[in-house]
Motif scaffolding. Structure first.
Motif, PDB file in Angstrom:
ATOM      1  N   GLY A   1      25.225  -9.666  11.339  1.00  0.00           N
ATOM      2  CA  GLY A   1      26.410  -9.723  10.497  1.00  0.00           C
ATOM      3  C   GLY A   1      26.200  -9.163   9.108  1.00  0.00           C
ATOM      4  O   GLY A   1      25.410  -8.245   8.897  1.00  0.00           O
ATOM      5  N   TRP A   2      26.885  -9.772   8.139  1.00  0.00           N
ATOM      6  CA  TRP A   2      26.994  -9.252   6.779  1.00  0.00           C
ATOM      7  C   TRP A   2      26.140 -10.032   5.793  1.00  0.00           C
ATOM      8  O   TRP A   2      25.910 -11.227   5.953  1.00  0.00           O
ATOM      9  CB  TRP A   2      28.439  -9.341   6.313  1.00  0.00           C
ATOM     10  CG  TRP A   2      29.367  -8.350   6.925  1.00  0.00           C
ATOM     11  CD1 TRP A   2      29.967  -8.439   8.149  1.00  0.00           C
ATOM     12  CD2 TRP A   2      29.799  -7.120   6.354  1.00  0.00           C
ATOM     13  NE1 TRP A   2      30.749  -7.337   8.380  1.00  0.00           N
ATOM     14  CE2 TRP A   2      30.678  -6.510   7.291  1.00  0.00           C
ATOM     15  CE3 TRP A   2      29.554  -6.475   5.137  1.00  0.00           C
ATOM     16  CZ2 TRP A   2      31.296  -5.285   7.042  1.00  0.00           C
ATOM     17  CZ3 TRP A   2      30.169  -5.263   4.892  1.00  0.00           C
ATOM     18  CH2 TRP A   2      31.026  -4.675   5.838  1.00  0.00           C
ATOM     19  N   SER A   3      25.753  -9.326   4.730  1.00  0.00           N
ATOM     20  CA  SER A   3      25.221  -9.964   3.525  1.00  0.00           C
ATOM     21  C   SER A   3      26.101  -9.521   2.370  1.00  0.00           C
ATOM     22  O   SER A   3      26.219  -8.310   2.098  1.00  0.00           O
ATOM     23  CB  SER A   3      23.767  -9.543   3.279  1.00  0.00           C
ATOM     24  OG  SER A   3      23.262 -10.127   2.084  1.00  0.00           O
ATOM     25  N   VAL A   4      26.752 -10.480   1.705  1.00  0.00           N
ATOM     26  CA  VAL A   4      27.663 -10.128   0.613  1.00  0.00           C
ATOM     27  C   VAL A   4      27.431 -11.062  -0.572  1.00  0.00           C
ATOM     28  O   VAL A   4      27.107 -12.239  -0.417  1.00  0.00           O
ATOM     29  CB  VAL A   4      29.148 -10.193   1.054  1.00  0.00           C
ATOM     30  CG1 VAL A   4      29.422  -9.198   2.168  1.00  0.00           C
ATOM     31  CG2 VAL A   4      29.546 -11.588   1.487  1.00  0.00           C
ATOM     32  N   GLY A   5      27.610 -10.513  -1.764  1.00  0.00           N
ATOM     33  CA  GLY A   5      27.495 -11.300  -2.981  1.00  0.00           C
ATOM     34  C   GLY A   5      26.063 -11.533  -3.409  1.00  0.00           C
ATOM     35  O   GLY A   5      25.114 -10.917  -2.914  1.00  0.00           O
ATOM     36  N   ARG A   6      25.914 -12.448  -4.345  1.00  0.00           N
ATOM     37  CA  ARG A   6      24.603 -12.729  -4.943  1.00  0.00           C
ATOM     38  C   ARG A   6      23.634 -13.247  -3.881  1.00  0.00           C
ATOM     39  O   ARG A   6      23.905 -14.224  -3.187  1.00  0.00           O
ATOM     40  CB  ARG A   6      24.751 -13.761  -6.062  1.00  0.00           C
ATOM     41  CG  ARG A   6      23.462 -14.054  -6.826  1.00  0.00           C
ATOM     42  CD  ARG A   6      23.704 -15.156  -7.840  1.00  0.00           C
ATOM     43  NE  ARG A   6      22.532 -15.406  -8.659  1.00  0.00           N
ATOM     44  CZ  ARG A   6      21.516 -16.189  -8.307  1.00  0.00           C
ATOM     45  NH1 ARG A   6      21.542 -16.802  -7.115  1.00  0.00           N
ATOM     46  NH2 ARG A   6      20.496 -16.385  -9.118  1.00  0.00           N
ATOM     47  N   THR A   7      22.493 -12.571  -3.759  1.00  0.00           N
ATOM     48  CA  THR A   7      21.517 -12.861  -2.712  1.00  0.00           C
ATOM     49  C   THR A   7      20.127 -12.882  -3.325  1.00  0.00           C
ATOM     50  O   THR A   7      19.817 -12.079  -4.206  1.00  0.00           O
ATOM     51  CB  THR A   7      21.581 -11.782  -1.609  1.00  0.00           C
ATOM     52  OG1 THR A   7      22.913 -11.730  -1.086  1.00  0.00           O
ATOM     53  CG2 THR A   7      20.613 -12.084  -0.478  1.00  0.00           C
TER      54      THR A   7
END
Length: 227
Positions: free
Chosen positions: A114-120
């Motif tokens: 899936g996705w990785s979004v935003g502050r990580t």
């Protein structure tokens, strides 16, 4: 030192109004380091004549996939290999990270996880670093000669180096919170799962290490130029 920006996509309208297009974001990010810039909009078919047209090269992010069938991708891969052969410093960010890996013999896919979004949170060179992400595609097979310098729990190959001439990163050190906010509103809904968008929204005000990455990228260019 002249940096050639290879622009592989265009920012959403709301982001352009706030911060300019993708090339403008990198110019602002690297301001104050005595660089000049020239943009080549490769996504629109505009390419430099040779790797010698700039002292260093930077490949931007894009909404496109490195594996997609676009007329500008094969010549971009050829250019990447030519820049590497010319021993010019090159940085790739998000799509840039992926297309360099693909051009050098690695594999990029739409990630099943899936996705990785935003502050990580990432571990880069042994340090914890927070940066904004926005991707589903990932480098899943490394090219020969690539070393992994950074990863997250979601992305095993988040930062790669190819000797001292290429450095690439999956997240977006050029994206402040406002960029992520625009993406959530314009490109996220109906595409990225709602729970991921909600978490990214909740983290918009948390600090990132964008400035540290900007200094690192500038120093990478300068170190190679002096070598």
């Amino acid at each position: 030192m002249k940096i050639g920006i290879l622009q592989t996509g265009h920012a959403p309208e709301g982001m352009v109004e706030l911060q300019g297009d993708y090339d403008n974001m990198f110019e602002k990010m690297l301001d104050g380091h005595d660089f000049t810039f020239q943009t080549f909009s490769v996504v629109d078919g505009e390419f430099p004549s040779t790797p010698q047209d700039a002292d260093g090269w930077l490949i931007t992010g894009s909404k496109h996939g490195a594996y997609e069938d676009h007329a500008w991708i094969p010549p971009l891969e050829d250019l990447i290999r030519d820049i590497h052969a010319a021993d010019k410093p090159m940085i790739g960010v998000c799509f840039g990270h992926q297309i360099i890996a693909q051009a050098m013999g690695g594999k990029v896919v739409k990630f099943d996880g899936g996705w990785s979004v935003g502050r990580t949170e990432y571990t880069i060179d042994g340090k914890q670093v927070a940066l904004n992400a926005w991707h589903q595609d990932q480098v899943v097979e490394l090219p020969h000669g690539a070393d992994v310098l950074g990863h997250s729990d979601f992305c095993a190959n988040a930062v790669l180096a190819y000797g001292d001439s290429i450095w690439t990163i999956q997240p977006h050190p050029e994206f402040p919170a406002a960029s992520v906010d625009v993406l959530i509103r314009t490109r996220g809904k109906g595409v990225v799962p709602d729970d991921l968008l909600a978490t990214a929204t909740d983290r918009l005000e948390q600090p990132t290490h964008n400035a540290d990455m900007a200094r690192h990228m500038a120093q990478f260019f300068k170190n190679k130029a002096r070598a």
